[in-house]
Scaffold this motif. Structure first.
Motif, PDB file in Angstrom:
ATOM      1  N   LYS A 136       0.832  -1.206   0.000  1.00  0.00           N
ATOM      2  CA  LYS A 136       0.000   0.000   0.000  1.00  0.00           C
ATOM      3  C   LYS A 136       0.867   1.257   0.000  1.00  0.00           C
ATOM      4  O   LYS A 136       0.575   2.227  -0.714  1.00  0.00           O
ATOM      5  N   ARG A 137       1.944   1.238   0.793  1.00  0.00           N
ATOM      6  CA  ARG A 137       2.815   2.414   0.861  1.00  0.00           C
ATOM      7  C   ARG A 137       3.453   2.705  -0.497  1.00  0.00           C
ATOM      8  O   ARG A 137       3.479   3.858  -0.958  1.00  0.00           O
ATOM      9  N   GLN A 138       3.946   1.678  -1.153  1.00  0.00           N
ATOM     10  CA  GLN A 138       4.566   1.861  -2.467  1.00  0.00           C
ATOM     11  C   GLN A 138       3.529   2.324  -3.496  1.00  0.00           C
ATOM     12  O   GLN A 138       3.829   3.148  -4.363  1.00  0.00           O
ATOM     13  N   THR A 139       2.309   1.789  -3.389  1.00  0.00           N
ATOM     14  CA  THR A 139       1.241   2.195  -4.307  1.00  0.00           C
ATOM     15  C   THR A 139       0.882   3.671  -4.103  1.00  0.00           C
ATOM     16  O   THR A 139       0.675   4.416  -5.062  1.00  0.00           O
ATOM     17  N   LEU A 140       0.810   4.088  -2.847  1.00  0.00           N
ATOM     18  CA  LEU A 140       0.517   5.500  -2.557  1.00  0.00           C
ATOM     19  C   LEU A 140       1.613   6.408  -3.097  1.00  0.00           C
ATOM     20  O   LEU A 140       1.340   7.484  -3.640  1.00  0.00           O
ATOM     21  N   LEU A 141       2.858   5.978  -2.961  1.00  0.00           N
ATOM     22  CA  LEU A 141       3.971   6.768  -3.496  1.00  0.00           C
ATOM     23  C   LEU A 141       3.860   6.902  -5.012  1.00  0.00           C
ATOM     24  O   LEU A 141       4.123   7.976  -5.583  1.00  0.00           O
TER      25      LEU A 141
END
Length: 487
Positions: free
Chosen positions: A105-110
């Motif tokens: 999720k963090r990488q997707t948000l970035l």
């Protein structure tokens, strides 16, 4: 919900400039508190719209390919899929739980943040709707109980070193940054965006200002300010909604974490008011801003409040009388710390006050200043005497010395005769000399009247003592030796 404690002072921000907050690394120390319920799972996703994808199983979340590796014709579906992945909320009480899904999720948000910030792919209406939906799912949640609700104290300590930090900030910060970049983007058409950034969205955003995490309030302040600047249709609604929050804070709860941030936004808004000032804005001053001096927690937001008040007087000098009388109405009686704050704000207001407005309020004003001069708390007396260090205020006093000196002469003399603090004694002497140089004849007349008043007071005291002695003598004669007088 879990509480992350960071030792240090809460930073006070300047009201003049509102800039996007800087990124900060996630805290590494977590202290568990059973009293805080999980807020991340408190807000379930809203009902899926016509363009929403079916829900995914978070346990089986797959790594989606980067947007740059997908043909342009397929990016629309992939972006929607990535929005869906980011709609999942995780439990951050255990850093090891769902670690893989959290990182996905963090990488997707970035990646989505880079997409919006770079403008490489213009978002159509469907994508904008899903973007705002994903943001809403993440940020609109039940806030944990405030610290004062978890303790026996009725009011929170504004100087408390322990600052609550949101455990899910690792993801939440990216979501806020995504919202901010979406709003400020030149590709965002306000006519389309206002369908999703609507009144309901703004109200929920305002509710989040009660968060105890200062990082979250900093983002909210910047985002709301940008919304106010870009969506002109929302401006009256935002002002009214903030008014309502102030009313509830002043007259009901006296507890809210975001009053300072609201006032910083309003300081920038007031600075842009056109002249002549609308009646709506004047009512806001008298009904909301001035009563904000009443709550006990004023020290946490006084700097921002003072800036807003001064802005009004600088915009329209005729409001000085209204402001000064409002300060006198809420002047603290037993709280010396608040008195020092009031005197500092009073100096700023008087610096922007014209002679005509000064004359309207100078009698009640200097009666109060006279009481401050005689305060046994040396900081209050000292701060009141510092008013004579301001050249503009001294000029106003000199023009109206015939009225002002008789009002405060007795206070000055009492300080000279018996104030315990030597600094106050010295400053009082300086003020006396200043008045003597202004008008020696008036000073001598006040001195003569003060001496006569003191003589009358001594005569009254002597007469009172004499009357008591006569009463004692009469009582003794009436009762003989059976009565003992006690005084």
């Amino acid at each position: 919900m879990f509480k992350i404690i960071k030792r240090g002072q809460r930073k006070s921000s300047k009201p003049e400039a509102i800039e996007p907050p800087t990124s900060s690394a996630p805290p590494s120390v977590t202290v568990n508190h059973a009293s805080r319920s999980s807020a991340a799972a408190a807000a379930p996703p809203p009902p899926a719209g016509p363009n929403s994808l079916p829900a995914l199983n978070s346990a089986a979340t797959e790594v989606l390919p980067p947007l740059k590796d997908v043909p342009a014709s397929d990016r629309h579906v992939l972006v929607l899929r990535k929005f869906q992945v980011c709609c999942f909320s995780f439990d951050f009480s255990d850093t090891l739980k769902s670690a893989r899904e959290k990182e996905i999720k963090r990488q997707t948000l970035l990646e989505l943040l880079d997409l919006v910030q770079s403008g490489s792919c213009k978002l159509n209406e469907t994508l904008q709707e899903e973007l705002v939906r994903m943001i809403s799912v993440n940020i609109f949640r039940c806030l944990p109980p405030a610290s004062h609700e978890n303790s026996a104290s009725e009011t929170g300590d504004p100087d408390e070193d322990d600052v609550y930090l949101e455990p899910s900030w690792l993801h939440l910060q990216l979501v806020y940054e995504l919202l901010l970049r979406y709003i400020v983007s030149s590709d965002t058409d306000t006519k389309v965006a206002k369908r999703y950034i609507d009144h309901s969205f703004v109200l929920k955003l305002l509710d989040l200002f009660d968060s105890e995490d200062p990082r979250e309030r900093e983002y909210l302040k910047t985002i709301l300010h940008r919304i106010y600047g870009k969506f002109m249709v929302h401006r009256p609604f935002i002002r009214k909604a903030i008014n309502n929050i102030f009313y509830r804070f002043i007259f009901e709860t006296e507890r809210h974490s975001g009053i300072g941030e609201f006032l910083e936004i309003l300081g920038s808004i007031i600075n842009g008011f056109a002249l002549p000032m609308k009646e709506e804005h004047k009512l806001f001053l008298t009904r909301a801003l001035i009563p904000l001096h009443k709550p006990k927690s004023i020290s946490t937001y006084h700097q921002q409040l003072s800036y807003c008040i001064t802005q009004f007087v600088e915009k329209d000098y005729k409001l000085a009388d209204t402001v000064i009388r409002g300060l006198l109405k809420y002047w603290p009686v037993t709280n010396c710390g608040k008195e020092v704050l009031f005197l500092g704000e009073l100096e700023e207001v008087l610096e922007a006050t014209q002679s005509a407005e000064f004359q309207r309020c100078m009698v009640p004003l200097f009666r109060q200043i006279g009481r401050c001069l005689n305060s046994s708390h040396f900081q209050v007396a000292e701060r009141a005497l510092f008013l004579w260090n301001n050249e503009h205020i001294v000029g106003l006093i000199a023009q109206n010395r015939q009225v002002i000196l008789p009002l405060i002469f007795e206070a000055l003399e009492r300080n000279m005769q018996g104030h315990w603090n030597q600094a106050v004694h010295g400053l009082t002497g300086n003020v006396r000399r200043m008045f003597l140089e202004m008008d020696a004849e008036l000073f001598e007349e006040c001195d003569r009247q003060f001496a006569e008043k003191e003589a009358r007071s001594r005569d009254l005291e002597e007469q009172r003592e004499l009357n008591w002695k006569r009463l004692e003598a009469v009582a003794c004669q009436s009762s003989g030796d059976h009565m003992v007088m006690v005084r």
